[in-house]
Write a protein that holds these residues in place. Structure first.
Motif, mmCIF file in Angstrom:
data_model
loop_
_atom_site.group_PDB
_atom_site.id
_atom_site.type_symbol
_atom_site.label_atom_id
_atom_site.label_comp_id
_atom_site.label_asym_id
_atom_site.label_seq_id
_atom_site.Cartn_x
_atom_site.Cartn_y
_atom_site.Cartn_z
ATOM 1 N N GLU A 151 -19.727 0.008 -11.610
ATOM 2 C CA GLU A 151 -18.787 0.060 -12.701
ATOM 3 C C GLU A 151 -18.622 1.272 -13.571
ATOM 4 O O GLU A 151 -19.894 1.984 -13.103
ATOM 5 C CB GLU A 151 -19.044 -1.254 -13.666
ATOM 6 N N ARG A 152 -17.905 1.678 -14.140
ATOM 7 C CA ARG A 152 -17.738 2.810 -14.967
ATOM 8 C C ARG A 152 -17.081 2.773 -16.378
ATOM 9 O O ARG A 152 -15.884 1.820 -16.355
ATOM 10 C CB ARG A 152 -17.023 3.928 -14.231
ATOM 11 N N CYS A 153 -17.440 2.925 -17.344
ATOM 12 C CA CYS A 153 -17.018 2.739 -18.822
ATOM 13 C C CYS A 153 -16.876 1.122 -19.104
ATOM 14 O O CYS A 153 -15.676 0.923 -19.423
ATOM 15 C CB CYS A 153 -15.785 3.573 -19.001
ATOM 16 N N GLY A 154 -17.527 0.219 -18.373
ATOM 17 C CA GLY A 154 -17.306 -1.252 -18.607
ATOM 18 C C GLY A 154 -16.459 -1.808 -17.629
ATOM 19 O O GLY A 154 -16.057 -2.799 -17.777
ATOM 20 N N LEU A 155 -15.742 -0.803 -17.042
ATOM 21 C CA LEU A 155 -14.821 -1.518 -15.647
ATOM 22 C C LEU A 155 -15.261 -1.582 -14.311
ATOM 23 O O LEU A 155 -16.124 -0.527 -13.782
ATOM 24 C CB LEU A 155 -13.590 -0.355 -15.817
ATOM 25 N N PRO A 156 -14.961 -2.668 -13.631
ATOM 26 C CA PRO A 156 -15.628 -2.790 -12.155
ATOM 27 C C PRO A 156 -14.855 -1.572 -11.403
ATOM 28 O O PRO A 156 -13.760 -1.412 -11.702
ATOM 29 C CB PRO A 156 -15.288 -4.132 -11.936
ATOM 30 N N ILE A 157 -15.647 -1.166 -10.353
ATOM 31 C CA ILE A 157 -15.141 -0.455 -9.372
ATOM 32 C C ILE A 157 -14.553 -1.389 -7.914
ATOM 33 O O ILE A 157 -15.428 -1.730 -7.820
ATOM 34 C CB ILE A 157 -15.844 0.761 -9.139
ATOM 35 N N ALA A 158 -13.381 -1.158 -7.785
ATOM 36 C CA ALA A 158 -12.778 -1.926 -6.475
ATOM 37 C C ALA A 158 -13.661 -1.652 -5.227
ATOM 38 O O ALA A 158 -13.788 -0.491 -4.941
ATOM 39 C CB ALA A 158 -11.278 -1.635 -6.422
ATOM 40 N N ARG A 159 -13.871 -2.656 -4.483
ATOM 41 C CA ARG A 159 -14.755 -2.594 -3.432
ATOM 42 C C ARG A 159 -13.696 -2.170 -2.202
ATOM 43 O O ARG A 159 -12.759 -2.657 -1.977
ATOM 44 C CB ARG A 159 -15.495 -3.842 -3.182
ATOM 45 N N PRO A 160 -14.387 -1.408 -1.129
ATOM 46 C CA PRO A 160 -13.573 -0.992 0.072
ATOM 47 C C PRO A 160 -13.356 -2.338 0.854
ATOM 48 O O PRO A 160 -14.170 -3.412 0.791
ATOM 49 C CB PRO A 160 -14.202 -0.035 0.748
ATOM 50 N N PHE A 161 -12.297 -2.386 1.695
ATOM 51 C CA PHE A 161 -12.008 -3.489 2.493
ATOM 52 C C PHE A 161 -11.039 -2.914 3.539
ATOM 53 O O PHE A 161 -10.624 -1.790 3.664
ATOM 54 C CB PHE A 161 -11.073 -4.706 1.780
ATOM 55 N N LEU A 162 -11.472 -3.726 4.608
ATOM 56 C CA LEU A 162 -10.925 -3.479 6.068
ATOM 57 C C LEU A 162 -9.454 -3.454 5.838
ATOM 58 O O LEU A 162 -8.862 -4.752 5.666
ATOM 59 C CB LEU A 162 -11.574 -4.217 7.222
ATOM 60 N N LEU A 163 -8.616 -2.650 6.363
ATOM 61 C CA LEU A 163 -7.135 -2.422 6.017
ATOM 62 C C LEU A 163 -6.483 -3.216 7.306
ATOM 63 O O LEU A 163 -6.977 -3.117 8.308
ATOM 64 C CB LEU A 163 -6.728 -1.126 6.072
ATOM 65 N N PRO A 164 -5.629 -4.204 6.880
ATOM 66 C CA PRO A 164 -4.763 -4.820 7.830
ATOM 67 C C PRO A 164 -3.948 -3.819 8.384
ATOM 68 O O PRO A 164 -3.772 -2.930 8.098
ATOM 69 C CB PRO A 164 -4.274 -5.890 7.174
ATOM 70 N N SER A 165 -3.416 -4.222 9.744
ATOM 71 C CA SER A 165 -2.651 -3.318 10.542
ATOM 72 C C SER A 165 -1.390 -3.073 9.984
ATOM 73 O O SER A 165 -0.973 -1.827 10.056
ATOM 74 C CB SER A 165 -2.324 -4.047 12.002
ATOM 75 N N SER A 166 -0.787 -3.888 9.102
ATOM 76 C CA SER A 166 0.289 -3.654 8.167
ATOM 77 C C SER A 166 0.019 -2.622 7.055
ATOM 78 O O SER A 166 1.047 -1.769 7.002
ATOM 79 C CB SER A 166 0.725 -4.995 7.403
ATOM 80 N N PHE A 167 -1.260 -2.686 6.643
ATOM 81 C CA PHE A 167 -1.427 -1.473 5.615
ATOM 82 C C PHE A 167 -1.508 -0.249 6.336
ATOM 83 O O PHE A 167 -0.979 0.888 5.742
ATOM 84 C CB PHE A 167 -2.889 -1.878 4.817
ATOM 85 N N ILE A 168 -2.169 -0.224 7.195
ATOM 86 C CA ILE A 168 -2.277 0.928 8.110
ATOM 87 C C ILE A 168 -1.076 1.721 8.418
ATOM 88 O O ILE A 168 -0.540 3.039 8.297
ATOM 89 C CB ILE A 168 -3.224 0.902 9.213
#
Length: 537
Positions: free
Chosen positions: A338-355
């Motif tokens: 986190e930073r300044c009390g805000l969580p940092i989004a975790r990386p995730f495996l991108l689906p083929s549609s995202f790529i």
């Protein structure tokens, strides 16, 4: 009201009758609103619609009024939006069915929106996309499945909204909406009638009092990189600016933000709590999956990694909220510090549609290179100090890479225009050290011979626009160590033609031209160079 007529280039008096635009019910054609069997409209029908749009109160005038009034003026203007929606036949609750992704910010919000639209279209969804400003034609602002609204549809939907608003307009305190708010109404009308699965909506200015903020229940909201812009309206501190931008937060709706300064993150956290966002998280570039070298981003520039990270988090959340996300594809842990009390989004495996969506994404006029014989035009609509710093880095890296492949002499040229209220010298500080041999200045007038309603500017006279160009030239020459070779041209085509003549006098010479300072300047350059925005022909 006085404005500069694009056709006759003279000052013309404008009244409610808009007589100089030759508008009447007898001169326009209304045809059924459907693709099948639609009668084609003529170019003159389209020009009349755009001319009528230009006759509305401009954004420039709205902002000028807001600067003269106390800070609450923006709230007063915004409060009229639901009434205007009702007058075009839309209840504000109907907007919930558009399943909106709502994005505000200073830099990169258009790119983030373009990526979101491209990703979700690649996912098989019918998309709507509302953005601003336009480069060549106003209908670029309203897109269906990535394509600018066709002229037939634009003309028909335009007059449907325009006629609804003019009907009994004398009964209302504010008879007609201003330019941007009208286009917002038009976009919502189009998206509802065309039954899109998702509408990606870019904020115009600020957030809290922007006309797009009439949306009550978006699916997810995003805040891109924040900086100083429109300070006379939004405030002179980053905290004030952040307050406005974060005003798009809605109760029960998740919010994602790009990496910001600690000052901005603290405001985003408190504002998110105040407006009861269901969650607030940071999406840094590191939230992209580590094997990102296996795919690419269609929009050039290293800074697009940050924009892409926000876009994929927004799309993932949208799909989760719409029960279209495969939970088995993501890590179990939802946060990474986190930073300044805000969580940092975790990386995730991108689906083929995202790529595919990221790879295929096109956003013209931003870090775009157009090559002609012996000349490369580097086009970027950067117009703030922060965005010009990014533009400078992109041009420096890209031009050096090209330079390594060039045989013979090289000349670097700057083509610049800036018409905002900030000091042009402060902006030029970000680009003056790039080693230009010439600095060219011109107004956002495409050509003295061809006048398009899509690119008309009714706010200032040609003389005032040229005067600003000479001011820009003077500001440039005051910077230390800059090239002293400068020219001011009457229009963009004259500047581009000068580059062509220089190249013809020495066919061994290669010219690199950076065009920046204004998206309208970039759009005019694209017009002169014959570069199209997909679907606008």
């Amino acid at each position: 009201m006085i404005f500069n007529c694009a056709r006759c280039r003279t000052l013309t008096f404008y009244s409610n009758t808009i007589s100089c635009l030759l508008l009447s019910r007898r001169t326009r054609v209304l045809v059924p609103l459907s693709y099948s069997g639609m009668a084609a409209v003529s170019e003159s029908d389209y020009e009349r619609a755009v001319s009528a749009l230009n006759g509305l109160q401009s954004n420039f005038q709205v902002l000028s009024e807001m600067r003269k009034q106390p800070r609450g003026r923006g709230k007063h203007i915004f409060s009229k939006t639901p009434e205007f929606l009702s007058r075009v036949g839309i209840d504000v609750t109907e907007l919930d069915s558009l399943n909106v992704i709502h994005v505000a910010g200073t830099k990169g919000k258009g790119s983030v929106c373009a990526m979101c639209e491209s990703i979700l279209r690649a996912h098989g969804l019918k998309t709507g996309f509302y953005s601003s400003p336009h480069l060549l034609e106003v209908r670029e602002r309203i897109r269906i499945n990535g394509e600018p609204l066709g002229k037939d549809l634009f003309v028909n939907y335009f007059w449907q909204c325009y006629d609804s608003l003019t009907r009994n307009k004398e009964l209302y305190e504010e008879q007609m909406p201003a330019y941007f708010r009208f286009l917002t109404l038009l976009a919502f009308k189009v998206f509802l009638n065309e039954k899109v699965d998702v509408a990606v909506v870019e904020v115009g200015i600020g957030g809290s009092y922007d006309s797009t903020n009439v949306i009550q229940r978006p699916v997810v909201c995003g805040i891109t990189s924040l900086g100083y812009d429109h300070v006379d309206v939004l405030g002179k501190t980053i905290e004030e600016i952040t307050w406005h931008k974060t005003g798009i937060c809605k109760s029960g709706v998740p919010l994602f933000t790009s990496v910001q300064s600690d000052e901005s993150l603290q405001v985003i956290l408190s504002r998110g709590k105040e407006l009861q966002a269901s969650s607030v998280a940071i999406a840094p570039a590191s939230s992209l999956y580590p094997d990102r070298e296996k795919w690419k981003i269609g929009i050039a520039g290293a800074h697009q990694l940050e924009n892409a990270s926000l876009a994929v988090q927004l799309c993932k959340q949208w799909l989760k909220s719409m029960s279209k996300w495969n939970e088995g594809e993501e890590p179990l842990n939802d946060a990474e510090g986190e930073r300044c009390g805000l969580p940092i989004a975790r990386p995730f495996l991108l689906p083929s549609s995202f790529i595919k969506g990221l790879s295929d994404c096109v956003w013209p006029g931003r870090c775009q290179v157009v090559k002609r014989v012996g000349v490369s035009y580097y086009l970027d609509g950067a117009h703030t100090a922060e965005s010009l710093r990014v533009c400078s880095n992109w041009f420096s890296v890209s031009s050096r890479k090209e330079e390594a492949e060039i045989q013979g002499p090289l000349m670097k040229v700057l083509l610049f225009n800036f018409s905002g209220r900030r000091e042009a010298k402060n902006l030029m500080n970000e680009i003056y050290s790039l080693g230009f041999d010439y600095a060219l200045f011109c107004p956002n007038i495409t050509s003295n011979d061809i006048h398009s309603s899509d690119q008309a500017n009714y706010n200032v006279s040609v003389a005032d626009m040229l005067g600003r160009c000479y001011d820009n030239e003077k500001a440039w020459l005051s910077l230390p160590g800059v090239c002293q070779k400068t020219k001011v041209f009457d229009c963009i085509s004259d500047a581009v033609n000068w580059v062509g003549r220089v190249r013809k006098t020495n066919k061994e010479l290669y010219v690199q031209v950076l065009v920046c300072g204004s998206l309208h300047l970039v759009g005019g350059a694209m017009n002169v160079l014959g570069v199209t925005v997909m679907g606008t022909n």
